[in-house]
Design an enzyme around this catalytic site. Sequence first.
Site, PDB file in Angstrom:
ATOM      1  N   ASP A  47      -0.455  -7.759  -6.668  1.00  0.00           N
ATOM      2  CA  ASP A  47       0.469  -7.012  -6.133  1.00  0.00           C
ATOM      3  C   ASP A  47      -0.608  -5.696  -5.442  1.00  0.00           C
ATOM      4  OD1 ASP A  47       2.599  -5.433  -5.476  1.00  0.00           O
ATOM      5  OD2 ASP A  47       2.787  -4.393  -7.313  1.00  0.00           O
ATOM      6  N   ASP A  72       8.482  -8.076  -8.449  1.00  0.00           N
ATOM      7  CA  ASP A  72       8.083  -7.248  -9.291  1.00  0.00           C
ATOM      8  C   ASP A  72       9.209  -6.935 -10.214  1.00  0.00           C
ATOM      9  OD1 ASP A  72       5.466  -6.174  -8.336  1.00  0.00           O
ATOM     10  OD2 ASP A  72       6.488  -4.575  -7.279  1.00  0.00           O
TER      11      ASP A  72
END
Length: 213
Positions: A47, A72
Amino acid sequence: MPEENIFLFVPNLIGYARIVFAIISFYFMPCCPFTASSFYLLSGLLDAFDGHAARALNQGTRFGAMLDMLTDRCATMCLLVNLALLYPRATLLFQLSMSLDVASHWLHLHSSVVRGSESHKMIDLSGNPVLRIYYTSRPALFTLCAGNELFYCLLYLFNFSEGPLVGSVGLFRMGLWITAPIALLKSIISVIHLVTAARNMAALDAADRAKKK
């Protein structure tokens, strides 16, 4: 000049890899905690790289921002589902955590889009001071997000083992003590997200109604 294929931008390819690693993690969660947690943390670690790639290659897109946020939210939600199975007495807390996480981010994103922001991370600097720090300080954002994910991952591992001893305390237990305040702070920020976004939406509604009068 040929049209660019947004779906093949490097940050989005990293996003697809995150999804694959997350799915592998979910597959192994019932039986192989260390394999599952390794793939989960790898998915989370990537990420940080997709954002750097987007800025370095000038490949930031609305699709990429949405893909990043949905990955996420879904990854955290799936981990919390497993935690609810492992810790049935805490199921309500995990359900509330999932609901707060999804609701706060969705409403915040929606209010940002309606107000004209290209991303939920682009906020009015005159807005809430807590969210201003959260979204403009990369170290703060990384610490809170990473600490929150690490807390849940350690809670998952703790069900199977206390981890290697550090003195007289297991590593996973020690990690839980360290990351628990971060996870709590992240939940408080999610509440602020929700309240601020709700106020923004109400203000937009009030402005629209005033124009019609």
